[in-house]
Design a protein around this motif. Sequence first.
Motif, PDB file in Angstrom:
ATOM      1  N   MET A 142      15.991   6.922 -32.851  1.00  0.00           N
ATOM      2  CA  MET A 142      15.095   8.021 -32.524  1.00  0.00           C
ATOM      3  C   MET A 142      14.108   7.652 -31.413  1.00  0.00           C
ATOM      4  O   MET A 142      13.727   8.495 -30.616  1.00  0.00           O
ATOM      5  N   LYS A 143      13.703   6.393 -31.368  1.00  0.00           N
ATOM      6  CA  LYS A 143      12.780   5.980 -30.309  1.00  0.00           C
ATOM      7  C   LYS A 143      13.408   6.189 -28.935  1.00  0.00           C
ATOM      8  O   LYS A 143      12.728   6.595 -27.988  1.00  0.00           O
ATOM      9  N   LYS A 144      14.695   5.899 -28.823  1.00  0.00           N
ATOM     10  CA  LYS A 144      15.385   6.104 -27.548  1.00  0.00           C
ATOM     11  C   LYS A 144      15.360   7.575 -27.147  1.00  0.00           C
ATOM     12  O   LYS A 144      15.133   7.921 -25.976  1.00  0.00           O
ATOM     13  N   LEU A 145      15.592   8.452 -28.122  1.00  0.00           N
ATOM     14  CA  LEU A 145      15.650   9.883 -27.822  1.00  0.00           C
ATOM     15  C   LEU A 145      14.271  10.425 -27.460  1.00  0.00           C
ATOM     16  O   LEU A 145      14.145  11.262 -26.568  1.00  0.00           O
ATOM     17  N   PHE A 146      13.232   9.942 -28.136  1.00  0.00           N
ATOM     18  CA  PHE A 146      11.876  10.345 -27.753  1.00  0.00           C
ATOM     19  C   PHE A 146      11.534   9.849 -26.354  1.00  0.00           C
ATOM     20  O   PHE A 146      10.881  10.544 -25.570  1.00  0.00           O
ATOM     21  N   ALA A 147      11.976   8.630 -26.034  1.00  0.00           N
ATOM     22  CA  ALA A 147      11.726   8.090 -24.689  1.00  0.00           C
ATOM     23  C   ALA A 147      12.392   8.949 -23.632  1.00  0.00           C
ATOM     24  O   ALA A 147      11.799   9.241 -22.576  1.00  0.00           O
ATOM     25  N   GLU A 148      13.632   9.394 -23.897  1.00  0.00           N
ATOM     26  CA  GLU A 148      14.328  10.265 -22.952  1.00  0.00           C
ATOM     27  C   GLU A 148      13.654  11.632 -22.848  1.00  0.00           C
ATOM     28  O   GLU A 148      13.565  12.218 -21.770  1.00  0.00           O
ATOM     29  N   PHE A 149      13.179  12.132 -23.990  1.00  0.00           N
ATOM     30  CA  PHE A 149      12.456  13.407 -23.991  1.00  0.00           C
ATOM     31  C   PHE A 149      11.218  13.320 -23.103  1.00  0.00           C
ATOM     32  O   PHE A 149      11.014  14.148 -22.208  1.00  0.00           O
ATOM     33  N   PHE A 150      10.385  12.324 -23.345  1.00  0.00           N
ATOM     34  CA  PHE A 150       9.127  12.211 -22.587  1.00  0.00           C
ATOM     35  C   PHE A 150       9.376  11.879 -21.119  1.00  0.00           C
ATOM     36  O   PHE A 150       8.677  12.377 -20.234  1.00  0.00           O
ATOM     37  N   GLY A 151      10.387  11.035 -20.864  1.00  0.00           N
ATOM     38  CA  GLY A 151      10.692  10.686 -19.484  1.00  0.00           C
ATOM     39  C   GLY A 151      11.171  11.884 -18.683  1.00  0.00           C
ATOM     40  O   GLY A 151      10.760  12.090 -17.535  1.00  0.00           O
ATOM     41  N   THR A 152      12.035  12.706 -19.299  1.00  0.00           N
ATOM     42  CA  THR A 152      12.545  13.889 -18.595  1.00  0.00           C
ATOM     43  C   THR A 152      11.459  14.950 -18.474  1.00  0.00           C
ATOM     44  O   THR A 152      11.380  15.659 -17.465  1.00  0.00           O
ATOM     45  N   PHE A 153      10.628  15.065 -19.512  1.00  0.00           N
ATOM     46  CA  PHE A 153       9.487  15.982 -19.429  1.00  0.00           C
ATOM     47  C   PHE A 153       8.626  15.638 -18.214  1.00  0.00           C
ATOM     48  O   PHE A 153       8.267  16.508 -17.418  1.00  0.00           O
ATOM     49  N   TRP A 154       8.305  14.351 -18.057  1.00  0.00           N
ATOM     50  CA  TRP A 154       7.436  13.922 -16.958  1.00  0.00           C
ATOM     51  C   TRP A 154       8.103  14.163 -15.606  1.00  0.00           C
ATOM     52  O   TRP A 154       7.434  14.560 -14.643  1.00  0.00           O
ATOM     53  N   LEU A 155       9.408  13.925 -15.539  1.00  0.00           N
ATOM     54  CA  LEU A 155      10.127  14.153 -14.287  1.00  0.00           C
ATOM     55  C   LEU A 155      10.021  15.617 -13.858  1.00  0.00           C
ATOM     56  O   LEU A 155       9.693  15.924 -12.703  1.00  0.00           O
ATOM     57  N   VAL A 156      10.287  16.536 -14.779  1.00  0.00           N
ATOM     58  CA  VAL A 156      10.243  17.962 -14.452  1.00  0.00           C
ATOM     59  C   VAL A 156       8.808  18.422 -14.225  1.00  0.00           C
ATOM     60  O   VAL A 156       8.519  19.153 -13.267  1.00  0.00           O
ATOM     61  N   PHE A 157       7.913  17.991 -15.093  1.00  0.00           N
ATOM     62  CA  PHE A 157       6.517  18.421 -14.946  1.00  0.00           C
ATOM     63  C   PHE A 157       5.916  17.911 -13.642  1.00  0.00           C
ATOM     64  O   PHE A 157       5.254  18.651 -12.914  1.00  0.00           O
ATOM     65  N   GLY A 158       6.160  16.634 -13.329  1.00  0.00           N
ATOM     66  CA  GLY A 158       5.595  16.057 -12.119  1.00  0.00           C
ATOM     67  C   GLY A 158       6.276  16.528 -10.853  1.00  0.00           C
ATOM     68  O   GLY A 158       5.613  16.897  -9.872  1.00  0.00           O
ATOM     69  N   GLY A 159       7.609  16.537 -10.864  1.00  0.00           N
ATOM     70  CA  GLY A 159       8.352  16.916  -9.671  1.00  0.00           C
ATOM     71  C   GLY A 159       8.273  18.404  -9.378  1.00  0.00           C
ATOM     72  O   GLY A 159       7.851  18.824  -8.291  1.00  0.00           O
ATOM     73  N   CYS A 160       8.658  19.216 -10.368  1.00  0.00           N
ATOM     74  CA  CYS A 160       8.617  20.666 -10.160  1.00  0.00           C
ATOM     75  C   CYS A 160       7.181  21.170 -10.099  1.00  0.00           C
ATOM     76  O   CYS A 160       6.886  22.122  -9.378  1.00  0.00           O
ATOM     77  N   GLY A 161       6.296  20.521 -10.849  1.00  0.00           N
ATOM     78  CA  GLY A 161       4.888  20.916 -10.788  1.00  0.00           C
ATOM     79  C   GLY A 161       4.296  20.714  -9.410  1.00  0.00           C
ATOM     80  O   GLY A 161       3.522  21.542  -8.922  1.00  0.00           O
ATOM     81  N   SER A 162       4.662  19.614  -8.752  1.00  0.00           N
ATOM     82  CA  SER A 162       4.157  19.391  -7.394  1.00  0.00           C
ATOM     83  C   SER A 162       4.663  20.467  -6.438  1.00  0.00           C
ATOM     84  O   SER A 162       3.939  20.908  -5.540  1.00  0.00           O
ATOM     85  N   ALA A 163       5.914  20.903  -6.649  1.00  0.00           N
ATOM     86  CA  ALA A 163       6.473  21.968  -5.805  1.00  0.00           C
ATOM     87  C   ALA A 163       5.756  23.292  -6.046  1.00  0.00           C
ATOM     88  O   ALA A 163       5.483  24.046  -5.100  1.00  0.00           O
TER      89      ALA A 163
END
Length: 240
Positions: free
Chosen positions: A1-22
């Motif tokens: 489960m730790k791996k899946l939470f890490a992927e969740f938070f990592g992908t969240f940050w990618l979309v929030f940071g990348g698309c948010g900047s756009a």
Amino acid sequence: MKKLFAEFFGTFWLVFGGCGSALFAAGYPELGIGFAGVALAFGLTVLTMAYAVGHISGGHFNPAVSIGLWAGGRFPAKELLPYIISQCVGAIAAAGTLFIIWTGKAGNAINNMQAGAFASNGYGAFSPDGYSLQSAFLAEFVLTFFFLLIILGATDKYANTSFCGIVIGLALTLIHLISIPITNTSVNPARSLSQAIFTGGEPLTQVWLFWAAPILGALLAGFIYKTLLQKNDNEDTSNN
């Protein structure tokens, strides 16, 4: 489960940071960060999360990366579906957060008849610069192919992996510098799906391309790296 939470938070940050900047900073009057700033933002999201949670899950944050690593013999098939689900849920949660923030300003609304609406990807009339389906598919295929080659090479056990997060983050920055005008840059099916869900309309019907092209490019990269480039344990690493 730790791996899946890490992927969740990592992908969240990618979309929030990348698309948010756009969404919030790219076109800000006189002080906007433009294409180069958005490209750097996407690269920084991967770089920062690679060091934050990469040691937990491997730092994929992208279904195409997981599939490419599987094709390259670096990731077990049984973990593919859970990773992809976690990545998609993280991306959609980030897009939902962005939607709440975006619509909190009077006059902000998503025009799904406009190219790049809500940082969505597209081709034809929904490409930022009007590139065709064929051009968009080829760009996404080639860029994801090289992205996976870079990831596989930078994380190889014979490589100096201390700086692999920097290398991969800069690779994603370069990819965006090339392709924002073509497709608004995907190379990540979860990122494309999340924005398309909130945009709706034609961008949502075009999201198939941003799954198919990156996945095919990743599969080819994994196969080529494993069969043509990866050193075997019995090879002398001093030979070129």
